[in-house]
Design a protein around this motif. Structure first.
Motif, PDB file in Angstrom:
ATOM      1  N   SER B  18       3.424  -9.670 -15.786  1.00 42.70           N
ATOM      2  CA  SER B  18       4.246  -9.889 -14.594  1.00 42.70           C
ATOM      3  C   SER B  18       5.723  -9.763 -14.923  1.00 42.70           C
ATOM      4  CB  SER B  18       3.971 -11.273 -14.003  1.00 42.70           C
ATOM      5  OG  SER B  18       2.663 -11.357 -13.522  1.00 42.70           O
ATOM      6  N   ASN B  55      -3.521  -7.586  -8.030  1.00 46.01           N
ATOM      7  CA  ASN B  55      -2.976  -8.900  -7.722  1.00 46.01           C
ATOM      8  C   ASN B  55      -1.677  -9.160  -8.473  1.00 46.01           C
ATOM      9  OD1 ASN B  55      -5.067  -9.653  -5.992  1.00 46.01           O
ATOM     10  ND2 ASN B  55      -6.348 -10.258  -7.717  1.00 46.01           N
ATOM     11  N   THR B  56      -1.649  -8.717  -9.721  1.00 43.45           N
ATOM     12  CA  THR B  56      -0.454  -8.921 -10.545  1.00 43.45           C
ATOM     13  C   THR B  56       0.729  -8.158  -9.962  1.00 43.45           C
ATOM     14  OG1 THR B  56      -1.848  -9.144 -12.506  1.00 43.45           O
ATOM     15  CG2 THR B  56       0.479  -8.708 -12.871  1.00 43.45           C
ATOM     16  N   GLY B  58       1.094  -7.149  -6.841  1.00 45.90           N
ATOM     17  CA  GLY B  58       1.458  -7.778  -5.571  1.00 45.90           C
ATOM     18  C   GLY B  58       2.279  -9.029  -5.773  1.00 45.90           C
ATOM     19  N   LYS B  59       1.911  -9.788  -6.774  1.00 46.96           N
ATOM     20  CA  LYS B  59       2.647 -11.016  -7.067  1.00 46.96           C
ATOM     21  C   LYS B  59       4.096 -10.696  -7.422  1.00 46.96           C
ATOM     22  CE  LYS B  59       2.687 -14.157 -10.758  1.00 46.96           C
ATOM     23  NZ  LYS B  59       1.999 -14.486 -12.020  1.00 46.96           N
ATOM     24  N   VAL B  60       4.284  -9.665  -8.206  1.00 49.27           N
ATOM     25  CA  VAL B  60       5.640  -9.267  -8.614  1.00 49.27           C
ATOM     26  C   VAL B  60       6.424  -8.745  -7.423  1.00 49.27           C
ATOM     27  CG1 VAL B  60       6.965  -7.640  -9.995  1.00 49.27           C
ATOM     28  CG2 VAL B  60       4.981  -8.789 -10.988  1.00 49.27           C
ATOM     29  N   TRP B  61       5.786  -7.917  -6.608  1.00 47.32           N
ATOM     30  CA  TRP B  61       6.450  -7.390  -5.412  1.00 47.32           C
ATOM     31  C   TRP B  61       6.978  -8.552  -4.568  1.00 47.32           C
ATOM     32  CZ3 TRP B  61       6.475  -3.889  -8.289  1.00 47.32           C
ATOM     33  CH2 TRP B  61       6.241  -2.550  -8.044  1.00 47.32           C
ATOM     34  N   ARG B  62       6.131  -9.566  -4.386  1.00 49.94           N
ATOM     35  CA  ARG B  62       6.499 -10.718  -3.564  1.00 49.94           C
ATOM     36  C   ARG B  62       7.658 -11.487  -4.207  1.00 49.94           C
ATOM     37  NH1 ARG B  62       1.615 -13.560  -3.601  1.00 49.94           N
ATOM     38  NH2 ARG B  62       0.762 -11.441  -3.559  1.00 49.94           N
ATOM     39  N   GLU B  63       7.581 -11.643  -5.510  1.00 53.51           N
ATOM     40  CA  GLU B  63       8.638 -12.377  -6.218  1.00 53.51           C
ATOM     41  C   GLU B  63       9.980 -11.654  -6.098  1.00 53.51           C
ATOM     42  OE1 GLU B  63       7.819 -12.754 -10.370  1.00 53.51           O
ATOM     43  OE2 GLU B  63       9.945 -13.030 -10.875  1.00 53.51           O
TER      44      GLU B  63
END
Lengths: 138, 138
Positions: B18, B55-56, B58-63
DNA sequence: GGAGCTGTCCTATCGTGCTAGGACGGCGCC
DNA sequence: GGCGCCGTCCTAGCACGATAGGACAGCTCC
């Protein structure tokens, strides 16, 4: 003046507690703070001081023995091996070089020019050589 | 010339996938490789390319969206936000400064003198500016 | 409208490393 | 011999992050 070796571990640091421990011991030997023949804190004692698990310390002691850096005398304790100084200096130079190499690569990927890189380095290096100790150990 | 953004993640690297992802995107924006308004690879596409889990990504995109670096248009994709350039430059300078600061502190703890530190830096910096790209991105 | 893409969300699983706590044999000192 | 400390070993458990796989709503283009 307290213990000869002051080790502190940040459980949320960049690297794992084991790696921090091993690295700090190697650096202490390389810098002469810990001389060959000297005795290291006991597994249980250092575990208390550095707020880590005795198993973690023991694991590092064993790993460093495999490297020829430490020497274990059963029932007595662990000591700095005789050939440790040169080994640790070599390991230190290798580690620091590699880390700096990665940093330089990242700096260039991030768009910094050679001049900017040099300027940044000189600014921080100078600040450190003046301020002496600023804390923050890893 | 392939995709505009080439991202590679080393699952066994120093930092977590991430963090590698987020850092590489910020650096790409800071260096101008990725301009504001541009569209990023889809979560699933990048997951395939970089060999990580969707998922990883997507998590970064959101962050990064929370940071104001990316902008998500539902059902369409994610894009580089308008104010991203200055933000990423600031983040880049902060990250590189901090990492260099830690390195310098460690180098001194390891017993290197100011001169040795400077010499080491100049040697590696020079080697890199000559060789241009040596690979090894983090 | 329907197909195909987008990001998002959810639950479950796995791997790694540290933690917790106890048990063992070896050595030094009294 | 007995006590205390030494490193070692073993079994469990926990925390964190990545992974796997599926389901949903929104947008675009035909």
């Amino acid at each position: 003046m307290g213990p000869k070796l002051s080790i502190s571990v940040d459980p949320k640091g960049d690297s794992t507690p084991s790696e921090q421990l091993a690295s700090q011991v190697r650096f202490a030997i390389a810098s002469g703070v810990l001389a060959p023949g000297e005795r290291l804190p006991s597994v249980r004692q250092l575990a208390v001081d550095a707020l880590v698990n005795p198993n973690t310390v023991g694991k590092v002691w064993r790993e460093l023995e495999r490297e020829g850096v430490l020497e274990t005398r059963p029932g007595d304790g662990v000591f700095v091996a005789s050939g440790a100084l040169s080994r640790c200096r070599a390991a230190r130079d290798l580690e620091l070089s590699e880390r700096l190499r990665v940093w330089l690569a990242d700096a260039r990927r991030a768009g910094l020019s050679s001049d900017q890189v040099t300027e940044l380095f000189e600014r921080l290096a100078r600040a450190r050589s003046v301020t002496q100790r600023t804390g923050g150990q890893r």
